[in-house]
Structure formats: C-alpha cells, structure tokens
Design a protein around this motif. Structure first.
Motif, PDB file in Angstrom:
ATOM      1  N   HIS A 222      40.318  37.697  51.547  1.00 18.90           N
ATOM      2  CA  HIS A 222      40.624  37.934  50.362  1.00 18.90           C
ATOM      3  C   HIS A 222      40.276  39.477  50.092  1.00 18.90           C
ATOM      4  O   HIS A 222      41.552  39.925  49.456  1.00 18.90           O
ATOM      5  CB  HIS A 222      39.412  37.288  49.433  1.00 18.90           C
ATOM      6  CG  HIS A 222      40.188  37.524  47.852  1.00 18.90           C
ATOM      7  ND1 HIS A 222      39.699  38.325  47.163  1.00 18.90           N
ATOM      8  CD2 HIS A 222      40.488  36.696  47.085  1.00 18.90           C
ATOM      9  CE1 HIS A 222      39.890  38.153  45.802  1.00 18.90           C
ATOM     10  NE2 HIS A 222      40.792  37.216  45.925  1.00 18.90           N
TER      11      HIS A 222
ATOM     12  N   ARG B 262      44.359  41.480  49.825  1.00 18.91           N
ATOM     13  CA  ARG B 262      44.667  42.331  48.698  1.00 18.91           C
ATOM     14  C   ARG B 262      44.872  43.648  48.986  1.00 18.91           C
ATOM     15  O   ARG B 262      46.090  44.249  48.407  1.00 18.91           O
ATOM     16  CB  ARG B 262      43.487  42.214  47.503  1.00 18.91           C
ATOM     17  CG  ARG B 262      43.224  41.045  47.096  1.00 18.91           C
ATOM     18  CD  ARG B 262      41.981  40.969  45.949  1.00 18.91           C
ATOM     19  NE  ARG B 262      42.098  41.946  45.120  1.00 18.91           N
ATOM     20  CZ  ARG B 262      42.697  41.494  43.721  1.00 18.91           C
ATOM     21  NH1 ARG B 262      42.865  40.120  43.361  1.00 18.91           N
ATOM     22  NH2 ARG B 262      42.783  42.422  42.888  1.00 18.91           N
TER      23      ARG B 262
ATOM     24  N   GLN C 188      49.024  45.296  48.618  1.00 18.23           N
ATOM     25  CA  GLN C 188      49.294  46.515  47.787  1.00 18.23           C
ATOM     26  C   GLN C 188      49.873  47.363  48.535  1.00 18.23           C
ATOM     27  O   GLN C 188      51.028  48.189  47.910  1.00 18.23           O
ATOM     28  CB  GLN C 188      47.930  47.168  47.213  1.00 18.23           C
ATOM     29  CG  GLN C 188      47.326  46.279  46.228  1.00 18.23           C
ATOM     30  CD  GLN C 188      46.005  46.734  45.708  1.00 18.23           C
ATOM     31  OE1 GLN C 188      45.608  47.767  46.626  1.00 18.23           O
ATOM     32  NE2 GLN C 188      45.220  46.041  44.834  1.00 18.23           N
TER      33      GLN C 188
END
Length: 261
Positions: free
Chosen positions: A124, A128, A132
């Motif tokens: 996780h 993320r 980005q």
C-alpha cells in the motif's frame, strides 16, 4: 531483462534464500539496493560481495517485519533519506510445519503478521508513491501452497492464498497507473525454508526441488513483462494443473500424504 541503472530496488527478507538471489539479479542489471531483514550481519556480507562485483549503491536496514507498524517505519526511514523505491520485492515470509493446534499460537500470529499484514502495508505505502510518479514495479512472493489447502501447513498455505489473490487483483488495479505488479508462486526450493519451518525434506520435495536463482529469474521476468502471476518450473506447473482436475477434498488428502515426514 531491461537495464535498471539508477533505479532503487527494495528487497525484504534479504538475508537468505530468494532474497540473496534477488539482490544479485537486480544488481547485475544496475539497480541500487535497499536490503531489509532482521539479521544485520548476513546483509553486510551480501552488501560487501555485491559492492565488489557491481557499481551500485547498497543500503541496509535491520528491521523485524513481523512487528506491527514496521512497514510504515521503513517507509518513513527511506523518505528521510529521500530514496524513492522503484522496485519493491515483497519477499519476506516464513512458514510453520506441523498440526495447527500443536503450533504455538504466538508463532502462528507472527507468521500471519509477516506474510499478510506487513506485505499488505508495504504494498500500500509504496504503490501509492509509485502511482504518484506514474511508474513502478512490485513483486509479491506467494507459493504454490496458495493454490490449495495443505494440511501441516494450514495457516501458511492460507496466507499465501491471500498473497496470490491480493496480488492478481492489484495487477489489474495498478495497470492503468503504469505500475506493474506480479505474483511469484514457487514450489519447494533450495532456500532453507523447510529447515526454518521445522520440516525434514520428503521424497516428493526432493524430486521437485528447484534451485533459488531460476525461481528468482522467472519472477523478475514476469514482473518486467507485466504478467499477473507466474509458477516457476515444469513440475510445479504440472502439480497445479493436476489440482484443477481433482476435487478439492482429494487435493487436501494428497497434499497431506505428500507433506508427511
């Protein structure tokens, strides 16, 4: 395999087994390494060997990923160093052999924390960041034990079933963000796993045992080709294919007999 010069690869469980071969395989392609495991000394030896052979940077972090919150602490440590992880090899894991009710409950819960919760946390956090940046690679190490119920490895097999299904789902979710995620499901391999789990090698395991490096190479090839999952080795592929033709109750009975010492 594509060149990885300048990329940073984070390898968990880097002090032994697959972790060592992942480190060598990625360094050979020019990747800088972040090695994470509980034991510092084996990682120092590995780092010295790699530094002598390859012109790559190697960072070490001794951490027990069986502790809750260890994944977040690792991410914060790397953020402070301003290191962006381009390749995450979620390799850390362990197994326990024997009847479930005879295993110490604390050891089973530690195994589930490592195999499931910490793996999920790391995936996780780093996924993320990769989203980005619009690129990244994540490899989750499961097991062919995740394809069926395996008496004497009941909780371990269930934890690897989670990794397999979790990873195959995320493969589709992350694809639009140009983040590749693959699941590697090895069979029995020459890594020291059996000894650590408390099992003597069975005739079945000796027959199908693979060396570590071909398993690692298969996993990395699948990852960079964008495959959702891979089972290395013809024997392992045939085992899983055969399972599909048998009732689930029969699969468990056969597995039980094959795993007995």
């Amino acid at each position: 395999m594509e060149k990885l010069t300048g990329k940073w690869a984070l390898i968990t469980g880097a002090s032994s087994g697959f972790g060592i071969d992942f480190a060598h395989a990625l360094a050979e392609r020019g990747a800088n390494l972040i090695l994470v495991a509980r034991r510092q000394e084996p990682m120092q030896q590995l780092a010295a060997t790699i530094s002598a052979r390859h012109n790559v940077a190697v960072e070490l972090k001794a951490a027990d990923l069986a502790l809750p919150g260890s994944g977040l602490a690792l991410k914060q440590h790397l953020d402070q160093k301003k290191i962006n992880v381009d390749i995450l090899i979620n390799n850390a894991g362990c197994g326990l052999y024997g009847p479930f009710v005879e295993q110490p409950l604390a050891a089973t819960l530690d195994m589930l924390q490592l195999n499931i919760l910490s793996l999920t946390e790391l995936t996780h956090l780093f996924a993320r960041s990769m989203i980005q940046r619009g690129e990244g690679h994540i490899l989750l190490v499961a097991s062919i034990g995740g394809y069926q119920a395996t008496p004497t490895y009941a909780a371990y097999g269930a934890s690897k079933a989670y990794v397999l299904l979790f990873g195959e789902a995320l493969h589709e979710e992350l694809k639009p963000h140009k983040v590749k995620l693959s699941v590697l499901s090895p069979g029995v391999s020459a890594t020291g796993f059996l000894a650590a789990a408390g099992q003597r090698t069975t005739p079945y395991q000796r027959l199908f045992m693979m060396q570590s490096r071909p398993v690692v190479d298969a996993g990395l090839a699948a990852l960079f080709c964008g495959k959702p999952s891979v089972i290395p080795g013809l024997g392992n592929k045939l085992t899983i294919f055969g399972n599909r033709l048998a009732p689930r109750s029969l699969q468990s009975k056969i597995a039980y007999q094959l795993m007995k010492n």
